[in-house]
Design a protein around this motif. Structure first.
Motif, PDB file in Angstrom:
ATOM      1  N   MET A 102       0.851  -1.169   0.000  1.00  0.00           N
ATOM      2  CA  MET A 102       0.000   0.000   0.000  1.00  0.00           C
ATOM      3  C   MET A 102       0.904   1.241   0.000  1.00  0.00           C
ATOM      4  SD  MET A 102      -2.946   1.304   2.706  1.00  0.00           S
ATOM      5  CE  MET A 102      -2.928  -0.206   3.539  1.00  0.00           C
ATOM      6  N   PRO A 103       0.725   2.146  -0.933  1.00  0.00           N
ATOM      7  CA  PRO A 103       1.534   3.369  -0.972  1.00  0.00           C
ATOM      8  C   PRO A 103       1.278   4.250   0.248  1.00  0.00           C
ATOM      9  CG  PRO A 103       0.293   3.068  -3.017  1.00  0.00           C
ATOM     10  CD  PRO A 103      -0.190   2.045  -2.055  1.00  0.00           C
ATOM     11  N   ILE A 104       2.275   5.043   0.578  1.00  0.00           N
ATOM     12  CA  ILE A 104       2.153   5.959   1.715  1.00  0.00           C
ATOM     13  C   ILE A 104       1.092   6.997   1.403  1.00  0.00           C
ATOM     14  CG2 ILE A 104       3.348   7.705   3.077  1.00  0.00           C
ATOM     15  CD1 ILE A 104       5.883   6.135   2.685  1.00  0.00           C
ATOM     16  N   GLY A 105       0.241   7.271   2.381  1.00  0.00           N
ATOM     17  CA  GLY A 105      -0.805   8.259   2.202  1.00  0.00           C
ATOM     18  C   GLY A 105      -2.091   7.675   1.635  1.00  0.00           C
ATOM     19  N   ASP A 106      -2.056   6.403   1.243  1.00  0.00           N
ATOM     20  CA  ASP A 106      -3.245   5.747   0.718  1.00  0.00           C
ATOM     21  C   ASP A 106      -4.020   5.181   1.902  1.00  0.00           C
ATOM     22  OD1 ASP A 106      -5.095   4.721  -1.019  1.00  0.00           O
ATOM     23  OD2 ASP A 106      -3.920   2.935  -1.497  1.00  0.00           O
ATOM     24  N   ALA A 107      -5.106   5.810   2.234  1.00  0.00           N
ATOM     25  CA  ALA A 107      -5.887   5.393   3.406  1.00  0.00           C
ATOM     26  C   ALA A 107      -6.948   4.401   2.989  1.00  0.00           C
ATOM     27  CB  ALA A 107      -6.532   6.611   4.049  1.00  0.00           C
ATOM     28  N   ARG A 108      -7.153   3.416   3.861  1.00  0.00           N
ATOM     29  CA  ARG A 108      -8.244   2.478   3.644  1.00  0.00           C
ATOM     30  C   ARG A 108      -8.923   2.257   4.984  1.00  0.00           C
ATOM     31  NH1 ARG A 108      -7.814  -2.888   5.108  1.00  0.00           N
ATOM     32  NH2 ARG A 108      -5.775  -3.505   5.863  1.00  0.00           N
ATOM     33  N   GLU A 109     -10.145   1.872   4.921  1.00  0.00           N
ATOM     34  CA  GLU A 109     -10.910   1.653   6.139  1.00  0.00           C
ATOM     35  C   GLU A 109     -10.597   0.272   6.692  1.00  0.00           C
ATOM     36  OE1 GLU A 109     -15.547   1.801   7.339  1.00  0.00           O
ATOM     37  OE2 GLU A 109     -14.781   3.257   5.891  1.00  0.00           O
ATOM     38  N   MET A 110     -10.415   0.201   8.005  1.00  0.00           N
ATOM     39  CA  MET A 110     -10.122  -1.072   8.653  1.00  0.00           C
ATOM     40  C   MET A 110     -11.420  -1.837   8.876  1.00  0.00           C
ATOM     41  SD  MET A 110      -7.252   0.144  11.433  1.00  0.00           S
ATOM     42  CE  MET A 110      -7.680  -1.134  12.529  1.00  0.00           C
ATOM     43  N   SER A 111     -11.297  -3.142   8.783  1.00  0.00           N
ATOM     44  CA  SER A 111     -12.468  -3.962   9.084  1.00  0.00           C
ATOM     45  C   SER A 111     -12.671  -3.994  10.600  1.00  0.00           C
ATOM     46  CB  SER A 111     -12.282  -5.379   8.543  1.00  0.00           C
ATOM     47  OG  SER A 111     -11.304  -6.053   9.283  1.00  0.00           O
ATOM     48  N   ARG A 112     -13.802  -4.495  10.999  1.00  0.00           N
ATOM     49  CA  ARG A 112     -14.136  -4.557  12.425  1.00  0.00           C
ATOM     50  C   ARG A 112     -13.152  -5.455  13.185  1.00  0.00           C
ATOM     51  NH1 ARG A 112     -17.099  -1.236  15.457  1.00  0.00           N
ATOM     52  NH2 ARG A 112     -18.550  -2.320  16.781  1.00  0.00           N
ATOM     53  N   SER A 113     -12.775  -6.584  12.585  1.00  0.00           N
ATOM     54  CA  SER A 113     -11.852  -7.506  13.247  1.00  0.00           C
ATOM     55  C   SER A 113     -10.443  -6.926  13.321  1.00  0.00           C
ATOM     56  CB  SER A 113     -11.840  -8.861  12.543  1.00  0.00           C
ATOM     57  OG  SER A 113     -11.316  -8.741  11.239  1.00  0.00           O
ATOM     58  N   GLU A 114     -10.010  -6.199  12.291  1.00  0.00           N
ATOM     59  CA  GLU A 114      -8.700  -5.546  12.337  1.00  0.00           C
ATOM     60  C   GLU A 114      -8.669  -4.463  13.405  1.00  0.00           C
ATOM     61  OE1 GLU A 114      -7.022  -5.798   7.786  1.00  0.00           O
ATOM     62  OE2 GLU A 114      -8.520  -4.274   8.272  1.00  0.00           O
ATOM     63  N   GLU A 115      -9.743  -3.716  13.508  1.00  0.00           N
ATOM     64  CA  GLU A 115      -9.823  -2.670  14.521  1.00  0.00           C
ATOM     65  C   GLU A 115      -9.783  -3.281  15.921  1.00  0.00           C
ATOM     66  OE1 GLU A 115     -13.150   0.532  15.875  1.00  0.00           O
ATOM     67  OE2 GLU A 115     -12.769   0.337  13.718  1.00  0.00           O
ATOM     68  N   ARG A 116     -10.517  -4.353  16.127  1.00  0.00           N
ATOM     69  CA  ARG A 116     -10.524  -5.036  17.425  1.00  0.00           C
ATOM     70  C   ARG A 116      -9.140  -5.584  17.748  1.00  0.00           C
ATOM     71  NH1 ARG A 116     -15.034  -8.603  17.331  1.00  0.00           N
ATOM     72  NH2 ARG A 116     -16.183  -6.758  17.917  1.00  0.00           N
ATOM     73  N   GLN A 117      -8.440  -6.108  16.754  1.00  0.00           N
ATOM     74  CA  GLN A 117      -7.095  -6.649  16.956  1.00  0.00           C
ATOM     75  C   GLN A 117      -6.120  -5.544  17.376  1.00  0.00           C
ATOM     76  OE1 GLN A 117      -5.465  -8.529  13.510  1.00  0.00           O
ATOM     77  NE2 GLN A 117      -3.808  -9.503  14.650  1.00  0.00           N
ATOM     78  N   VAL A 118      -6.217  -4.391  16.785  1.00  0.00           N
ATOM     79  CA  VAL A 118      -5.360  -3.262  17.144  1.00  0.00           C
ATOM     80  C   VAL A 118      -5.642  -2.811  18.579  1.00  0.00           C
ATOM     81  CG1 VAL A 118      -4.894  -0.822  16.663  1.00  0.00           C
ATOM     82  CG2 VAL A 118      -4.994  -2.456  14.798  1.00  0.00           C
ATOM     83  N   VAL A 119      -6.908  -2.736  18.945  1.00  0.00           N
ATOM     84  CA  VAL A 119      -7.280  -2.308  20.297  1.00  0.00           C
ATOM     85  C   VAL A 119      -6.794  -3.318  21.331  1.00  0.00           C
ATOM     86  CG1 VAL A 119      -9.235  -1.913  21.839  1.00  0.00           C
ATOM     87  CG2 VAL A 119      -9.231  -0.900  19.568  1.00  0.00           C
ATOM     88  N   VAL A 120      -6.979  -4.601  21.072  1.00  0.00           N
ATOM     89  CA  VAL A 120      -6.544  -5.630  22.015  1.00  0.00           C
ATOM     90  C   VAL A 120      -5.021  -5.635  22.147  1.00  0.00           C
ATOM     91  CG1 VAL A 120      -6.397  -8.134  22.380  1.00  0.00           C
ATOM     92  CG2 VAL A 120      -8.559  -7.094  21.755  1.00  0.00           C
ATOM     93  N   ALA A 121      -4.308  -5.531  21.026  1.00  0.00           N
ATOM     94  CA  ALA A 121      -2.843  -5.534  21.066  1.00  0.00           C
ATOM     95  C   ALA A 121      -2.299  -4.334  21.828  1.00  0.00           C
ATOM     96  CB  ALA A 121      -2.284  -5.556  19.652  1.00  0.00           C
ATOM     97  N   SER A 122      -2.850  -3.161  21.604  1.00  0.00           N
ATOM     98  CA  SER A 122      -2.358  -1.976  22.313  1.00  0.00           C
ATOM     99  C   SER A 122      -2.725  -2.026  23.792  1.00  0.00           C
ATOM    100  CB  SER A 122      -2.883  -0.696  21.670  1.00  0.00           C
ATOM    101  OG  SER A 122      -4.291  -0.663  21.715  1.00  0.00           O
ATOM    102  N   THR A 123      -3.881  -2.599  24.124  1.00  0.00           N
ATOM    103  CA  THR A 123      -4.275  -2.731  25.524  1.00  0.00           C
ATOM    104  C   THR A 123      -3.356  -3.708  26.253  1.00  0.00           C
ATOM    105  OG1 THR A 123      -6.568  -2.241  24.975  1.00  0.00           O
ATOM    106  CG2 THR A 123      -6.162  -3.352  27.072  1.00  0.00           C
ATOM    107  N   VAL A 124      -3.070  -4.830  25.645  1.00  0.00           N
ATOM    108  CA  VAL A 124      -2.182  -5.817  26.266  1.00  0.00           C
ATOM    109  C   VAL A 124      -0.778  -5.241  26.432  1.00  0.00           C
ATOM    110  CG1 VAL A 124      -1.057  -8.057  25.900  1.00  0.00           C
ATOM    111  CG2 VAL A 124      -3.501  -7.816  25.528  1.00  0.00           C
TER     112      VAL A 124
END
Length: 78
Positions: free
Chosen positions: A1-23
């Motif tokens: 993915m090129p720099i600056g190319d934004a895409r929307e995260m899926s619900r499971s990807e978002e949950r994975q990011v939240v869980v990883a940062s919380t842990v």
């Protein structure tokens, strides 16, 4: 993915990011808690035991340095 190319995260990807940062945050604060709780005992082992007050202050100073440097590490490595 090129720099600056934004895409929307899926619900499971978002949950994975939240869980990883919380842990990660829980482990980091647990580390600070354990070091702060055991500073009295570790100060006699890690620092020269001839002056217990100076050893304890040095151990607590190391803990303080961790808190002070923490935001800088977040800026550099985050």
């Amino acid at each position: 993915m090129p720099i600056g190319d934004a895409r929307e995260m899926s619900r499971s990807e978002e949950r994975q990011v939240v869980v990883a940062s919380t842990v990660g945050t829980l482990f980091e604060w647990y580390d600070f808690f354990i070091y702060g709780s055991l500073a009295v005992f570790m100060s006699a082992v890690v620092f020269p035991p001839d002056n217990p007050t100076a050893s304890l202050l040095a151990a607590l100073g190391a803990l303080t340095a961790g808190f002070v440097v923490r935001p800088l590490g977040a800026i550099v490595f985050g």
